[in-house]
Design a protein around this motif. Structure first.
Motif, PDB file in Angstrom:
ATOM      1  N   LYS A  42       0.677  -0.980   0.232  1.00  0.00           N
ATOM      2  CA  LYS A  42      -0.236   0.035  -0.476  1.00  0.00           C
ATOM      3  C   LYS A  42       0.832   1.441  -0.154  1.00  0.00           C
ATOM      4  N   ASP A  43       1.788   1.132   0.588  1.00  0.00           N
ATOM      5  CA  ASP A  43       2.834   2.895   0.559  1.00  0.00           C
ATOM      6  C   ASP A  43       3.757   2.664  -0.733  1.00  0.00           C
ATOM      7  N   GLN A  44       3.154   1.320  -1.768  1.00  0.00           N
ATOM      8  CA  GLN A  44       3.203   2.120  -2.790  1.00  0.00           C
ATOM      9  C   GLN A  44       2.083   2.043  -3.975  1.00  0.00           C
ATOM     10  N   THR A  45       1.170   2.294  -3.362  1.00  0.00           N
ATOM     11  CA  THR A  45      -0.094   2.940  -3.971  1.00  0.00           C
ATOM     12  C   THR A  45      -0.362   1.524  -5.561  1.00  0.00           C
ATOM     13  N   PRO A  46      -0.412   0.295  -4.885  1.00  0.00           N
ATOM     14  CA  PRO A  46      -1.045  -0.185  -6.313  1.00  0.00           C
ATOM     15  C   PRO A  46      -2.099  -0.492  -6.070  1.00  0.00           C
ATOM     16  N   VAL A  47      -3.400  -0.928  -7.360  1.00  0.00           N
ATOM     17  CA  VAL A  47      -4.580  -1.313  -6.567  1.00  0.00           C
ATOM     18  C   VAL A  47      -5.329  -2.317  -6.385  1.00  0.00           C
ATOM     19  N   MET A  48      -5.865  -3.207  -5.758  1.00  0.00           N
ATOM     20  CA  MET A  48      -5.757  -4.072  -5.844  1.00  0.00           C
ATOM     21  C   MET A  48      -7.692  -4.375  -6.422  1.00  0.00           C
ATOM     22  N   ILE A  49      -7.203  -5.185  -6.511  1.00  0.00           N
ATOM     23  CA  ILE A  49      -8.791  -5.657  -7.892  1.00  0.00           C
ATOM     24  C   ILE A  49      -9.809  -6.744  -6.778  1.00  0.00           C
ATOM     25  N   GLY A  50      -8.891  -7.534  -5.574  1.00  0.00           N
ATOM     26  CA  GLY A  50      -9.916  -9.044  -4.801  1.00  0.00           C
ATOM     27  C   GLY A  50      -9.130  -9.485  -4.693  1.00  0.00           C
ATOM     28  N   LYS A  51      -9.309 -10.171  -4.181  1.00  0.00           N
ATOM     29  CA  LYS A  51      -9.002 -11.518  -3.224  1.00  0.00           C
ATOM     30  C   LYS A  51      -9.129 -12.710  -3.945  1.00  0.00           C
ATOM     31  N   THR A  52      -8.315 -13.298  -4.212  1.00  0.00           N
ATOM     32  CA  THR A  52      -8.137 -14.977  -4.949  1.00  0.00           C
ATOM     33  C   THR A  52      -8.423 -16.347  -4.250  1.00  0.00           C
ATOM     34  N   ASN A  53      -9.268 -16.837  -5.218  1.00  0.00           N
ATOM     35  CA  ASN A  53      -9.686 -18.978  -4.800  1.00  0.00           C
ATOM     36  C   ASN A  53      -8.143 -19.073  -4.656  1.00  0.00           C
ATOM     37  N   MET A  54      -8.438 -19.708  -3.456  1.00  0.00           N
ATOM     38  CA  MET A  54      -7.616 -21.226  -3.347  1.00  0.00           C
ATOM     39  C   MET A  54      -8.021 -22.460  -1.747  1.00  0.00           C
ATOM     40  N   ASP A  55      -7.314 -23.309  -2.110  1.00  0.00           N
ATOM     41  CA  ASP A  55      -7.287 -24.520  -1.578  1.00  0.00           C
ATOM     42  C   ASP A  55      -7.575 -24.365  -0.027  1.00  0.00           C
ATOM     43  N   GLU A  56      -8.925 -24.976   0.445  1.00  0.00           N
ATOM     44  CA  GLU A  56      -8.952 -24.467   1.914  1.00  0.00           C
ATOM     45  C   GLU A  56      -8.179 -24.370   3.041  1.00  0.00           C
ATOM     46  N   PHE A  57      -7.438 -23.078   3.511  1.00  0.00           N
ATOM     47  CA  PHE A  57      -6.503 -22.723   4.235  1.00  0.00           C
ATOM     48  C   PHE A  57      -5.121 -23.070   3.651  1.00  0.00           C
ATOM     49  N   ALA A  58      -5.318 -23.482   2.338  1.00  0.00           N
ATOM     50  CA  ALA A  58      -3.986 -24.051   1.651  1.00  0.00           C
ATOM     51  C   ALA A  58      -3.807 -24.978   1.792  1.00  0.00           C
ATOM     52  N   MET A  59      -4.618 -25.867   1.934  1.00  0.00           N
ATOM     53  CA  MET A  59      -4.607 -27.852   1.988  1.00  0.00           C
ATOM     54  C   MET A  59      -5.426 -27.991   0.256  1.00  0.00           C
ATOM     55  N   GLY A  60      -4.015 -28.124  -0.279  1.00  0.00           N
ATOM     56  CA  GLY A  60      -4.754 -29.050  -1.898  1.00  0.00           C
ATOM     57  C   GLY A  60      -3.689 -28.282  -2.579  1.00  0.00           C
ATOM     58  N   SER A  61      -3.596 -29.030  -3.779  1.00  0.00           N
ATOM     59  CA  SER A  61      -2.715 -28.814  -5.131  1.00  0.00           C
ATOM     60  C   SER A  61      -3.732 -28.379  -6.233  1.00  0.00           C
ATOM     61  N   SER A  62      -4.996 -28.205  -5.882  1.00  0.00           N
ATOM     62  CA  SER A  62      -5.590 -28.035  -7.666  1.00  0.00           C
ATOM     63  C   SER A  62      -6.859 -26.638  -6.902  1.00  0.00           C
ATOM     64  N   THR A  63      -7.319 -26.567  -5.926  1.00  0.00           N
ATOM     65  CA  THR A  63      -8.183 -25.605  -5.575  1.00  0.00           C
ATOM     66  C   THR A  63      -9.288 -26.038  -5.429  1.00  0.00           C
ATOM     67  N   GLU A  64      -9.325 -27.835  -5.723  1.00  0.00           N
ATOM     68  CA  GLU A  64     -10.439 -28.383  -5.270  1.00  0.00           C
ATOM     69  C   GLU A  64     -11.366 -28.584  -4.258  1.00  0.00           C
ATOM     70  N   ASN A  65      -9.859 -27.692  -2.686  1.00  0.00           N
ATOM     71  CA  ASN A  65     -11.039 -28.013  -1.891  1.00  0.00           C
ATOM     72  C   ASN A  65     -11.402 -27.288  -1.115  1.00  0.00           C
ATOM     73  N   SER A  66     -11.265 -26.308  -2.581  1.00  0.00           N
ATOM     74  CA  SER A  66     -12.051 -24.358  -1.993  1.00  0.00           C
ATOM     75  C   SER A  66     -13.399 -24.790  -0.853  1.00  0.00           C
ATOM     76  N   ALA A  67     -14.149 -24.080  -0.832  1.00  0.00           N
ATOM     77  CA  ALA A  67     -15.258 -24.567  -0.444  1.00  0.00           C
ATOM     78  C   ALA A  67     -16.504 -23.524  -1.118  1.00  0.00           C
ATOM     79  N   PHE A  68     -15.972 -23.122  -1.712  1.00  0.00           N
ATOM     80  CA  PHE A  68     -16.306 -21.805  -2.743  1.00  0.00           C
ATOM     81  C   PHE A  68     -16.235 -22.537  -4.169  1.00  0.00           C
ATOM     82  N   GLY A  69     -15.944 -23.554  -4.547  1.00  0.00           N
ATOM     83  CA  GLY A  69     -15.905 -24.765  -5.652  1.00  0.00           C
ATOM     84  C   GLY A  69     -14.842 -24.283  -6.975  1.00  0.00           C
ATOM     85  N   PRO A  70     -13.907 -24.393  -7.020  1.00  0.00           N
ATOM     86  CA  PRO A  70     -12.728 -25.006  -7.339  1.00  0.00           C
ATOM     87  C   PRO A  70     -12.539 -23.302  -8.466  1.00  0.00           C
ATOM     88  N   THR A  71     -11.282 -23.032  -9.173  1.00  0.00           N
ATOM     89  CA  THR A  71     -10.534 -22.159 -10.450  1.00  0.00           C
ATOM     90  C   THR A  71     -10.700 -23.209 -11.900  1.00  0.00           C
TER      91      THR A  71
END
Lengths: 94, 483
Positions: free
Chosen positions: B111-140
């Protein structure tokens, strides 16, 4: 090594998780397979000093000076139940 | 070329010369998200109004001459990194409605460098997985083939950069969670040295392994961003005070006399034949650039995965005990306090997360601690020592990032162990604490990208950038998903 159903129940209690019958059976198989895999570590001769958790540098401590990192309301406001400035929970002692 | 194909360096130059405004740039990326994210699903939340307001501020800075190298650059953040006021679900139902109360240190530094955040990205639940299939909100989906996984756990961040939805993105890497999705999505992905970046504000998974990393289109862009987030932080006592060099100035075009090690244990059987061919061709590029290729040995490599799958779950079971329904997140009622814990955790956590908590609770429980956890920590030292010894002979090492191509959804999710084996080339670095970068190194016949992993000694990220940049320039691979 196979994990017994009782073992699964013991671990579930430690982890504060509950599973139904079919889930327990599935976990028995899955945990056994994973533990069998990591059992290969037993074949390694590893005589290492007592300082197992030694890291690169010394512990880095900051000065013990109080500061406000996050507003108290911001944190308390996220609790499902609170009373005044406390988190409210079910009684701990009978 | 579309505007959303732009690199960070180009965008920064165009913004500074007023060839484009930050608002135009950010609007183009938001538009791209609207076009493609229904099919890719890289994002869990998008902050359009905030991003546009931020872009206007950036334009103000550019006009009055107070801009930085990241001013106005649209980026995305993995959902387990806290951004004040934004949702932080970590891909879990237990944090579905959780709003972060403060900024992670990396976010503060950005933020000190003032870039612009577009949004937050999908992931395996608590970063546990190798495919995003463990996301509670559907895979990427993988932008190169929507029927295939993008890799994980930072699959959303990798896909967002690959699909032109962000110029760079942050992820976290505990066993390969930045490098493997970077390889699968044809982008650059960096895992820094353990202790290089503050984890304050990153949800803890495996605390002796976790690092925050960067996704970008080019190695140079990665160096630019990394220079901004690296360094010690008094709020993370594991972040070390080594000085942060000017990575961009240390980039190279040739590799004359650089000694490159090929760890023989990483080039055995079990690798996709086409992947092997791409990697062998990549090594020839290093030779053409003047590097000296040598075979080296990391004799304890075959134990890295076992060490990882003991240490990580033990740390996971301790770290995730905080999700108990008392202070924040999902809370389900119960007759007793214990029941509140049981109900909340059993309902709020997904099956892979529970499985790892169970393994960890087992391996650290009375009677098993010595056989599993203590043993794993001892073998870990041997693995670390292997890397230290090998780096007495060579300057960097190269391996494939992943032995396989991105798989189809569902192909590996039935068998947890099969999924764990996917981490085989990446976990060793986390176990040893050394840094690594995945650089796009070619495509397979079906058009799927392949990543080359470059490894450097502790705190020598500049070698990753220098050699990765030279390789990337010489290879001149131009790939882009059809979306």
């Amino acid at each position: 090594m196979a994990i017994s159903q009782e073992e699964v129940e013991r671990i579930a209690r430690l982890a504060r998780l509950k599973f139904d019958g079919p889930e327990k059976t599935k976990l028995q198989t899955e945990l056994s397979a994973i533990l069998n895999y990591v059992d290969q570590l037993k074949e390694v001769e590893a005589k290492v000093s007592e300082s197992e958790f030694e890291t690169e540098g010394a512990n880095l401590m900051r000065d013990d000076v109080a500061e406000v990192l996050i507003d108290r309301e911001e944190l308390l406001g996220r609790a499902p139940t609170r009373e005044g400035n406390f988190f409210k929970v079910k009684s701990v002692l009978d | 070329m579309e505007l959303t194909d732009i690199t960070l360096k180009e965008a920064s130059r165009k913004l500074a010369s007023k060839g484009i405004s930050a608002r135009e740039l950010v609007a183009a990326f938001l538009n791209r998200v609207k076009q493609v994210d229904k099919s890719v699903h890289a994002f869990l939340s998008v902050y359009e109004n905030e991003a546009l307001a931020c872009a206007d501020e950036a334009d103000g800075r550019i006009l009055d001459g107070t801009s930085f190298s990241l001013t106005g650059i649209p980026y995305a953040v993995k959902d387990c990194i806290l951004v004040k006021g934004a949702k932080a679900t970590a891909g879990s139902k237990i944090l579905e409605n959780y709003i972060a109360p403060y900024d992670a240190t990396v976010i503060k530094k950005l933020k000190d460098q003032t870039p612009v955040m577009i949004g937050k990205t999908n992931m395996d639940e608590f970063a546990m997985g190798s495919s995003t299939e463990n996301s509670a909100f559907g895979p990427t989906k993988n932008p190169y083939d929507l029927d295939r996984v993008p890799g994980g756990s930072s699959g959303g961040s990798a896909a967002a950069v690959a699909a032109g939805e962000a110029i760079f993105a942050l992820g976290s890497d505990t066993g390969g969670s930045v490098r493997q999705p970077a390889a699968f999505c044809g982008v650059v992905g960096l895992k820094p040295t353990y202790g290089r970046v503050s984890r304050h504000g990153l949800m803890a998974m495996g605390s002796s392994l976790d690092q925050i990393g960067v996704f970008s289109k080019t190695v140079e862009d990665c160096a630019i961003v990394f220079g901004q987030i690296a360094g010690t932080d008094e709020r993370d006592s594991t972040s070390l005070p080594q000085p942060v060099p000017d990575y961009v100035n240390l980039l190279k075009e040739d590799l004359k006399g650089i000694k490159v090690g090929m760890p023989k244990e990483y080039f055995g059987d079990g690798m996709d034949k086409e992947v092997r061919k791409v990697i062998e061709d990549s090594i020839k590029v290093f030779e053409r650039l003047g590097a000296i290729i040598e075979e080296v040995s990391l004799p304890h490599s075959k134990y890295a995965l076992s060490v990882y799958y003991v240490i990580m779950p033990v740390e996971v079971s301790a770290n995730l005990s905080r999700y108990d329904g008392i202070r924040y997140g999902l809370s389900l009622p119960g007759q007793t306090l214990e029941e509140v814990y049981y109900n909340t955790r059993s309902e709020g956590l997904g099956s892979e997360t529970k499985r790892r908590i169970m393994i960890g609770a087992y391996a650290s429980s009375a009677g098993y601690y010595d056989a599993y956890y203590k043993k794993a920590i001892q073998v870990r030292r041997l693995i670390r020592q292997d890397f230290v010894e090998a780096f007495k002979k060579v300057d960097i090492m190269v391996t494939p990032t992943s032995p396989n191509r991105p798989w189809k959804f569902g192909e590996k999710s039935k068998d947890p162990l099969l999924m764990y084996l996917e981490d085989i080339f990446t976990v060793g670095l986390n176990v040893a604490g050394v840094p690594g970068i995945s650089v796009p190194s070619g495509v397979l016949e079906d058009g799927l990208p392949v990543g080359l992993q470059i490894i450097a000694p502790h705190f020598a990220e500049e070698r990753l950038f220098a050699s990765g940049h030279a390789f990337e320039k010489a290879l001149d691979l131009k790939i882009k998903p059809k979306l």
